[in-house]
Design an enzyme around this catalytic site. Structure first.
Site, PDB file in Angstrom:
ATOM      1  N   LYS A   1       0.871  -1.173   0.000  1.00 51.16           N
ATOM      2  CA  LYS A   1       0.000   0.000   0.000  1.00 51.16           C
ATOM      3  C   LYS A   1       0.911   1.226   0.000  1.00 51.16           C
ATOM      4  O   LYS A   1       1.489   1.597   1.025  1.00 51.16           O
ATOM      5  CB  LYS A   1      -0.898   0.024   1.231  1.00 51.16           C
ATOM      6  CG  LYS A   1      -1.850   1.227   1.261  1.00 51.16           C
ATOM      7  CD  LYS A   1      -1.605   2.044   2.506  1.00 51.16           C
ATOM      8  CE  LYS A   1      -2.357   3.353   2.523  1.00 51.16           C
ATOM      9  NZ  LYS A   1      -1.796   4.401   1.668  1.00 51.16           N
TER      10      LYS A   1
ATOM     11  N   CYS B   1      13.932  11.073   6.277  1.00 53.62           N
ATOM     12  CA  CYS B   1      13.967  10.719   7.697  1.00 53.62           C
ATOM     13  C   CYS B   1      15.364  10.888   8.271  1.00 53.62           C
ATOM     14  O   CYS B   1      15.529  11.060   9.482  1.00 53.62           O
ATOM     15  CB  CYS B   1      13.457   9.304   7.912  1.00 53.62           C
ATOM     16  SG  CYS B   1      14.327   8.041   6.966  1.00 53.62           S
TER      17      CYS B   1
END
Length: 488
Positions: A180, A289
């Protein structure tokens, strides 16, 4: 102006076919450099669509597991070749969909090719060890068993590299996959999935279902036939993933936020440190990140470093990432832009001094996009919001330190522990930093954002579930050890 009716709609990929969702609802993916352009439409899928994908993956897992590692590797080699042949097209889609510059997008797509080839080769490596038994007439050894069906939930900031560095090891170690992707990068993900489709993996081995996190993401968390979940995203959502997986006994892997520091010692090469701070903190519009967020500088060189940094930041060219010479593109979405601007306002409210940037671009070619100026704050206290919370934007916070020991203490004084770097020519300072820094990735005289595909990657504290991705370490999550005792 593009509309939803004159751009391509990308379907789900389930059981070897492109399948229209059970709901007719689609959502346009917006170009952050020009909010009037719809890059493509993607399905807003339902639980029924996810269930179909899980059924397909469950049906395929036994046969896929039964192939040799070399056979599975051959499929990944094919995907790599196809991805490489489409590199420019996929990179351009990435730039149009999430904003990073075209050279960066090409580099990321090439990295995806390399990751596929790396894990294709892993199919020929050992998966266990012979262990001496106390019984001299017995053979004891370990093997590796795949988890089964793995759910992959990926973010928008690396829409090629992160899906591939999760899917490739999952597949080579014998699992089937349902991915997903983030809605903001689902068109790019669909183009990557086209490469898997063209490589003719057996039906059901790889599946993609697009849709909202509240429906499809939560559905993956809750589904009893999904045996493992690998997630990259915010720490808030990651904790929900972990709690949901734990509640039903599924294995989970979480890679979450960072508040990554760079330490600049008094003996550092300041020009090198400035270049690396800008690259690590502002490239990709700070949407990594591992991006540098806090810059902890020794008091003796603080003013000189600050002057050099601000001068270089002012030279940065911001604009559409497809244009020649543009160094920094827009934020990936209007929501992300608003988040960054809210943190900038919070920094000013709490007393940090704005040195450069801090505004949204509202004129010229940037007026239709989600652009924010590269921003540097001075006089930042480590307890301010902009020094503690992940901003995920092009914002640097400068913090003074009186010693190397204080710098490391400040660097560790956050809830995250993903990456960190130090600039120094002193070997003892390097060693102290390596030993004392609470981060999963520490780098010396290099930017905080560097990650190599063949090395383990992951964080400490609240940056991760303490597992590691990439390299040979990936086998630890995607398989379980099986101990075998044989006696004739």
């Amino acid at each position: 102006m593009s509309t939803k009716t004159d751009v391509k709609t990308f379907f789900n990929f389930i059981n070897g076919s492109w399948v229209e969702g059970s709901s007719s609802e689609v959502k346009g993916s917006i170009n952050p450099a020009n909010k009037n352009e719809v890059v493509g439409n993607v399905q807003m899928s339902t639980i029924e669509d996810l269930n179909n994908a899980v059924d397909a993956a469950s049906e395929a897992k036994q046969a896929w597991k039964g192939l040799s590692g070399a056979e599975r590797g051959n499929y990944l080699f094919k995907v790599a070749d196809i991805l490489e042949s489409r590199l420019d097209d996929i990179a351009e889609t990435m730039t149009r969909e999430m904003g990073k510059t075209f050279p960066e997008a090409k580099g990321e797509t090439a990295r995806g090719v390399a990751i596929l080839r790396y894990y294709a080769g892993e199919g020929m490596r050992k998966v266990g060890d012979v262990i001496p038994s106390t019984d001299s007439d017995a053979l004891m050894f370990t093997s590796r068993a795949p988890l089964g069906v793995v759910g992959v939930i990926t973010p928008w900031n690396f829409p090629v590299a992160i899906p591939i560095w999760k899917m490739a090891p999952a597949l080579i170690y014998g699992n089937t996959v349902i991915i997903k992707p983030a809605q903001e990068a689902a068109v790019t993900a669909a183009k990557v999935m086209e490469c898997f489709a063209e490589a003719n993996l057996p039906n059901g081995v790889v599946n993609m279902v697009t849709g909202s996190g509240s429906v499809i993401g939560q559905g993956i968390i809750d589904h009893p036939e999904i045996n493992g979940i690998t997630f990259t995203g915010s720490d808030q959502v990651g904790k929900q993933v972990g709690q949901g997986a734990l509640a039903r006994g599924a294995k989970y892997q979480l890679e979450m936020g960072g508040k990554n520091p760079v330490i600049v010692a008094e003996d550092a090469d300041l020009d090198l440190a400035v270049e690396a701070t800008i690259s690590g903190g502002l490239r990709s519009t700070g949407q990594k990140c591992t991006a540098t967020s806090r810059v902890i500088v020794h008091n003796d060189v603080y003013e000189e470093f600050k002057e050099k940094l601000v001068a270089k930041v002012k030279e940065i060219k911001v604009g559409n990432g497809l244009e020649e010479g543009v160094w920094m593109g827009p934020c990936a979405s209007e929501s992300q832009l608003n988040t960054v601007l809210s943190y900038i306002e919070k920094g000013k409210e709490e007393g940090a001094q704005l040195l450069v940037g801090g505004n949204r671009y509202v004129e010229g070619e940037c007026s239709n996009g989600f652009y924010v100026e590269p921003t540097v704050f001075d006089a930042v206290d480590n307890q301010m919001t902009i020094a503690q919370e992940e901003i995920f934007g092009p914002v640097l916070a400068l913090i003074k330190a009186e010693s190397n020991e204080e710098a490391i203490q400040l660097a560790n004084d956050v809830k995250f522990g993903l990456s960190a770097s130090i600039f120094t020519t002193n070997i003892q300072k390097m060693l102290d930093f390596i030993d004392d820094m609470d981060a999963g990735l520490v780098r010396v005289n290099s930017e905080s954002a560097g990650v190599e595909l063949q090395a383990p990657f992951g964080g400490m504290k609240q940056s991760s579930s303490h597992s590691r991705e990439q390299g040979q370490a990936a086998i630890e999550f995607f398989t379980s050890i099986k101990t075998v005792f044989v006696k004739g």
